[in-house]
Design an enzyme around this catalytic site. Structure first.
Site, PDB file in Angstrom:
ATOM      1  N   GLN A 144       8.108   4.749   3.024  1.00 31.59           N
ATOM      2  CA  GLN A 144       6.884   5.546   2.880  1.00 31.59           C
ATOM      3  C   GLN A 144       7.140   6.938   2.305  1.00 31.59           C
ATOM      4  OE1 GLN A 144       5.787   4.481   7.138  1.00 31.59           O
ATOM      5  NE2 GLN A 144       3.755   4.670   6.232  1.00 31.59           N
TER       6      GLN A 144
ATOM      7  N   GLY B 181       4.954   6.028  13.943  1.00 32.89           N
ATOM      8  CA  GLY B 181       6.121   5.454  13.286  1.00 32.89           C
ATOM      9  C   GLY B 181       6.135   5.849  11.821  1.00 32.89           C
TER      10      GLY B 181
ATOM     11  N   CYS C  84      -2.123   2.942   9.224  1.00 28.01           N
ATOM     12  CA  CYS C  84      -0.893   3.205   8.493  1.00 28.01           C
ATOM     13  C   CYS C  84      -1.031   4.535   7.771  1.00 28.01           C
ATOM     14  CB  CYS C  84      -0.633   2.085   7.487  1.00 28.01           C
ATOM     15  SG  CYS C  84       0.898   2.303   6.570  1.00 28.01           S
ATOM     16  N   LEU C  85      -0.004   5.363   7.859  1.00 30.28           N
ATOM     17  CA  LEU C  85      -0.048   6.669   7.198  1.00 30.28           C
ATOM     18  C   LEU C  85      -0.130   6.522   5.671  1.00 30.28           C
ATOM     19  CD1 LEU C  85       2.607   8.542   9.379  1.00 30.28           C
ATOM     20  CD2 LEU C  85       0.108   8.791   9.482  1.00 30.28           C
TER      21      LEU C  85
ATOM     22  N   HIS D 233       5.442  -3.610  12.318  1.00 28.36           N
ATOM     23  CA  HIS D 233       4.786  -2.883  11.220  1.00 28.36           C
ATOM     24  C   HIS D 233       5.820  -2.121  10.378  1.00 28.36           C
ATOM     25  CE1 HIS D 233       1.397  -0.185   9.687  1.00 28.36           C
ATOM     26  NE2 HIS D 233       2.454   0.561   9.443  1.00 28.36           N
ATOM     27  N   GLU D 234       6.746  -1.441  11.045  1.00 25.53           N
ATOM     28  CA  GLU D 234       7.761  -0.660  10.314  1.00 25.53           C
ATOM     29  C   GLU D 234       8.752  -1.569   9.597  1.00 25.53           C
ATOM     30  OE1 GLU D 234       6.890   2.198  10.003  1.00 25.53           O
ATOM     31  OE2 GLU D 234       5.704   2.544  11.800  1.00 25.53           O
TER      32      GLU D 234
ATOM     33  N   HIS E  72       7.379  -2.565   6.344  1.00 23.28           N
ATOM     34  CA  HIS E  72       7.515  -1.535   5.297  1.00 23.28           C
ATOM     35  C   HIS E  72       8.859  -1.659   4.574  1.00 23.28           C
ATOM     36  CE1 HIS E  72       4.002   1.026   5.479  1.00 23.28           C
ATOM     37  NE2 HIS E  72       4.120   1.239   6.780  1.00 23.28           N
TER      38      HIS E  72
HETATM   39  O1  GNR Z   1       0.557   5.854  13.187  1.00 22.57           O
HETATM   40  C1  GNR Z   1       0.567   4.616  13.147  1.00 22.57           C
HETATM   41  N1  GNR Z   1      -0.143   3.915  14.068  1.00 22.57           N
HETATM   42  C2  GNR Z   1      -0.028   2.541  14.261  1.00 22.57           C
HETATM   43  C3  GNR Z   1      -0.960   1.909  15.085  1.00 22.57           C
HETATM   44  C4  GNR Z   1      -0.864   0.569  15.332  1.00 22.57           C
HETATM   45  C5  GNR Z   1       0.165  -0.173  14.770  1.00 22.57           C
HETATM   46  C6  GNR Z   1       1.070   0.435  13.921  1.00 22.57           C
HETATM   47  C7  GNR Z   1       0.989   1.782  13.671  1.00 22.57           C
HETATM   48  S1  GNR Z   1       2.174   2.534  12.654  1.00 22.57           S
HETATM   49  C8  GNR Z   1       1.303   3.938  12.070  1.00 22.57           C
HETATM   50  C9  GNR Z   1       2.222   4.866  11.307  1.00 22.57           C
HETATM   51  C10 GNR Z   1       2.740   4.170  10.067  1.00 22.57           C
HETATM   52  O2  GNR Z   1       2.108   4.016   9.058  1.00 22.57           O
HETATM   53  N2  GNR Z   1       3.935   3.660  10.131  1.00 22.57           N
HETATM   54  O3  GNR Z   1       4.432   2.981   9.101  1.00 22.57           O
HETATM   55 NI    NI Z   2       2.683   2.143   8.102  1.00 23.98          NI
END
Ligand code: GNR
Ligand code: NI
Length: 170
Positions: A51, A46, A92-93, A134-135, A138
């Site tokens: 980001q 995601g 998270c990236l 999670h997104e 952000h």
């Molecule tokens: O790549 C991602 N893996 C992930 C694993 C578990 C829960 C959420 C994520 S999102 C993350 C990519 C990212 O930072 N998205 O904002």
């Molecule tokens: Ni993230």
């Protein structure tokens, strides 16, 4: 298409609250395409526009094993389906190499616009439901480390700052 640079914690720009997209036009579609390329290149499941330092409510996701199911979420909203939460290890990236268990709703109902500006609804569970939450965070300027103890968050912050300094000096 273009690969975009990803902001890393504790960059203050990750704390910006994103604004609604008023019209899904070619500029937004270009952003979506660039974000998909950036996400696939970084091997993420995601990516939120926040980001890549664009503070509009745009998210891309693909939780498939073979990058075959790109999802575009413009102006996403979700509602939990039930009260049940489950912890899952999240990465998270914007916080590379760190993982932590975060409790999230097990099932959610998502409402969003697609890349043509058409509204759709989706019921999600498991990894997809986690990723949506999670997104969405952000877009609100929230990161998974915010759910950890101040001690753990501080430790990750110091290590990230060290990493950025090493990268700068190299
Ligand atoms: O790549 C991602 N893996 C992930 C694993 C578990 C829960 C959420 C994520 S999102 C993350 C990519 C990212 O930072 N998205 O904002
Ligand atoms: Ni993230």
């Amino acid at each position: 298409m273009a690969k975009l640079p990803i902001l890393e914690f504790p960059d203050a720009r990750l704390r910006t609250k994103a604004v609604l997209v008023e019209t899904v036009d070619d500029e937004v579609r270009q952003l979506v395409d660039d974000m998909l390329e950036t996400m696939y290149d970084a091997r993420g499941i995601g990516l939120a526009a926040t980001q890549v330092d664009v503070h509009r409510r745009v998210v891309v996701m693909d939780v498939s094993d073979d990058n075959s199911q790109p999802l575009v979420l413009i102006n996403p909203r979700y509602e939990p389906m039930g009260d049940e939460k489950e912890p899952l290890s999240e990465g998270c990236l914007s916080i590379p190499e760190y993982y932590a268990e975060v409790p999230r709703y097990l099932k959610v109902k998502l409402n969003a616009l697609d890349r043509n500006g058409e509204p759709y609804e989706l019921e999600a569970e498991g990894l997809l439901a986690h990723c949506i939450q999670h997104e969405y965070d952000h877009l609100e300027g929230v990161l998974f480390v915010d759910y950890l103890s101040p001690l753990k968050r501080d430790r990750i912050m110091k290590k990230m700052q060290k990493r950025h300094k090493l990268m700068q000096d190299a």
